[in-house]
Design an enzyme around this catalytic site. Structure first.
Site, short mmCIF file in Angstrom:
data_model
loop_
_atom_site.label_atom_id
_atom_site.label_comp_id
_atom_site.label_asym_id
_atom_site.label_seq_id
_atom_site.Cartn_x
_atom_site.Cartn_y
_atom_site.Cartn_z
N ARG A 167 0.85 -1.18 0.00
CA ARG A 167 0.00 0.00 0.00
C ARG A 167 0.89 1.24 0.00
O ARG A 167 1.96 1.22 0.61
CB ARG A 167 -0.87 -0.02 1.27
CG ARG A 167 -2.35 0.03 0.98
CD ARG A 167 -3.16 -0.25 2.21
NE ARG A 167 -3.12 0.81 3.20
CZ ARG A 167 -3.84 0.80 4.32
NH1 ARG A 167 -4.66 -0.20 4.57
NH2 ARG A 167 -3.75 1.78 5.18
N ARG A 178 1.94 7.66 10.69
CA ARG A 178 0.55 7.28 11.01
C ARG A 178 0.42 6.93 12.48
O ARG A 178 -0.58 7.28 13.13
CB ARG A 178 0.12 6.09 10.13
CG ARG A 178 -0.13 6.51 8.68
CD ARG A 178 -0.07 5.34 7.72
NE ARG A 178 -1.06 4.31 7.97
CZ ARG A 178 -1.00 3.07 7.48
NH1 ARG A 178 0.02 2.72 6.72
NH2 ARG A 178 -1.95 2.22 7.76
P1 AP5 Z 1 -5.30 -4.97 8.94
O1 AP5 Z 1 -6.46 -5.80 9.29
O2 AP5 Z 1 -5.22 -4.39 7.57
O3 AP5 Z 1 -5.10 -3.82 10.03
P2 AP5 Z 1 -5.81 -2.41 10.19
O4 AP5 Z 1 -5.93 -2.16 11.65
O5 AP5 Z 1 -7.07 -2.38 9.38
O6 AP5 Z 1 -4.66 -1.51 9.57
P3 AP5 Z 1 -4.68 -0.32 8.52
O7 AP5 Z 1 -3.24 -0.04 8.24
O8 AP5 Z 1 -5.57 -0.60 7.34
O9 AP5 Z 1 -5.34 0.79 9.41
P4 AP5 Z 1 -5.29 2.30 9.31
O10 AP5 Z 1 -6.26 2.67 10.36
O11 AP5 Z 1 -3.97 2.96 9.39
O12 AP5 Z 1 -5.70 2.56 7.78
P5 AP5 Z 1 -7.03 3.03 7.08
O13 AP5 Z 1 -7.18 2.22 5.87
O14 AP5 Z 1 -8.16 3.08 8.05
O15 AP5 Z 1 -3.97 -5.83 9.27
C1 AP5 Z 1 -2.68 -5.31 9.00
C2 AP5 Z 1 -1.78 -6.48 8.56
O16 AP5 Z 1 -1.61 -7.37 9.65
C3 AP5 Z 1 -2.39 -7.29 7.43
O17 AP5 Z 1 -1.38 -7.72 6.55
C4 AP5 Z 1 -3.07 -8.46 8.15
O18 AP5 Z 1 -3.17 -9.60 7.33
C5 AP5 Z 1 -2.12 -8.67 9.33
N1 AP5 Z 1 -2.82 -9.15 10.52
C6 AP5 Z 1 -4.09 -8.87 10.92
N2 AP5 Z 1 -4.38 -9.47 12.08
C7 AP5 Z 1 -3.25 -10.14 12.45
C8 AP5 Z 1 -2.92 -10.95 13.58
N3 AP5 Z 1 -3.81 -11.20 14.56
N4 AP5 Z 1 -1.68 -11.48 13.63
C9 AP5 Z 1 -0.77 -11.24 12.64
N5 AP5 Z 1 -1.03 -10.49 11.52
C10 AP5 Z 1 -2.26 -9.93 11.45
O19 AP5 Z 1 -6.69 4.55 6.72
C11 AP5 Z 1 -5.74 4.87 5.73
C12 AP5 Z 1 -5.68 6.38 5.57
O20 AP5 Z 1 -6.97 6.90 5.15
C13 AP5 Z 1 -5.37 7.19 6.85
O21 AP5 Z 1 -3.98 7.25 7.10
C14 AP5 Z 1 -5.99 8.54 6.51
O22 AP5 Z 1 -5.17 9.26 5.62
C15 AP5 Z 1 -7.26 8.14 5.76
N6 AP5 Z 1 -8.40 7.94 6.66
C16 AP5 Z 1 -9.11 6.80 6.83
N7 AP5 Z 1 -10.09 6.98 7.74
C17 AP5 Z 1 -10.01 8.27 8.14
C18 AP5 Z 1 -10.74 9.05 9.08
N8 AP5 Z 1 -11.77 8.52 9.79
N9 AP5 Z 1 -10.38 10.35 9.26
C19 AP5 Z 1 -9.36 10.89 8.55
N10 AP5 Z 1 -8.61 10.21 7.65
C20 AP5 Z 1 -8.94 8.90 7.44
#
Ligand code: AP5
Length: 242
Positions: A167, A178
């Protein structure tokens, strides 16, 4: 009563992984603000052009914009029996807006997945997603570096196979940014929820399956019912709406 669930936790905690499965297993939509924004960037829409640079830097997009997106999504009919929110709220203003949006919809269960920072960096740096639809390679039960040819979500994935990529916000420097923003802007907001009877914490260092079980148990305990009744809750609500 609806099944309203908010997944809280830092980048890489496993919110998306668990939200996807919980939503599928309980018949409610997963609403991921990150996915919505990434789809917009991928499609080159006006919204996508507006948020691309902000996301690539690991910063948060504006509250007003994201609240508008979530408000519209949660008022669609399929979210009336419940929803799983992934990535929202992230600021005090977003939490306040969510309270307003859900004021007449019964309890909102908030589950925080806790994982130490160094494990988060390790996970996120290893993540590979389908360049076309964003599906996570790990979600297919493979290690990310095996780059499985299994994604079937879109016509392109099915016809020429997925291209597995990192990503654009998963480089180590952006992940650390982040995390900095998470601890500064989002973690304090979680305190806002922590005094509520429907707030739960789970250990995200367990295997995905163990986290799944802990999540189901946490939701059931927050609603004061056996886990086996959660699906019935959604079915009843949908029946009442029909
Ligand atoms: P995954 O399940 O993808 O973790 P996640 O918590 O969803 O992580 P993200 O990096 O997607 O979260 P984020 O909050 O930073 O990003 P978002 O997309 O919301 O798991 C991560 C990895 O670990 C995967 O490879 C998975 O397979 C592995 N894994 C999972 N569980 C595991 C386990 N138990 N053991 C081992 N491995 C495991 O946001 C992205 C961007 O969008 C932000 O930075 C911001 O710019 C914008 N944005 C989104 N929402 C908002 C908002 N509400 N306000 C403002 N900006 C926003």
């Amino acid at each position: 009563m609806a099944l309203n669930l908010v997944m809280l936790g830092p980048p890489g905690a496993g919110k998306g992984t668990q939200a996807e499965r919980f939503a599928r297993e309980h018949g409610i939509p997963k609403v991921s603000t990150g996915d919505i924004l990434r789809e917009a960037v991928h499609s080159g829409s006006e919204l996508g052009r507006a948020v691309k640079t902000v996301m690539e830097r690991g910063e948060l997009v504006g509250d007003e914009l994201i609240i508008g997106i979530v408000r519209e999504r949660l008022t669609r009919p399929d979210a009336m029996a419940g929803f799983v929110l992934d990535g929202f709220p992230r600021t005090a203003a977003q939490a306040k807006a969510l309270d307003e949006i859900t004021a007449t919809r019964g309890p909102v269960i908030c589950v925080e997945i806790q994982v130490p920072d160094e494990e988060l960096v390790r996970r996120v740096r290893g993540r590979r997603v389908c360049d076309d639809c964003g599906a996570n390679a790990d979600a297919f039960g493979h290690k990310a570096d095996e780059l499985p040819e299994l994604c079937q979500n879109t016509e392109r994935c099915r016809s020429i196979g997925p291209k597995w990529v990192a990503r654009s916000d998963d480089s180590e420097s952006v992940v650390r940014e982040r995390l900095k923003i998470y601890w500064r802007d989002t973690r304090p907001m979680i305190e806002y929820y922590s005094a509520r009877p429907t707030f739960r914490v789970i250990d995200g260092l367990q295997s995905p399956e163990q986290v799944r079980e802990a999540l189901v148990a946490a939701v059931a305990s927050a609603l004061g019912m056996p886990a086996s009744q959660l699906r019935t809750l959604v079915a009843k609500k949908l029946g009442a709406q029909a």
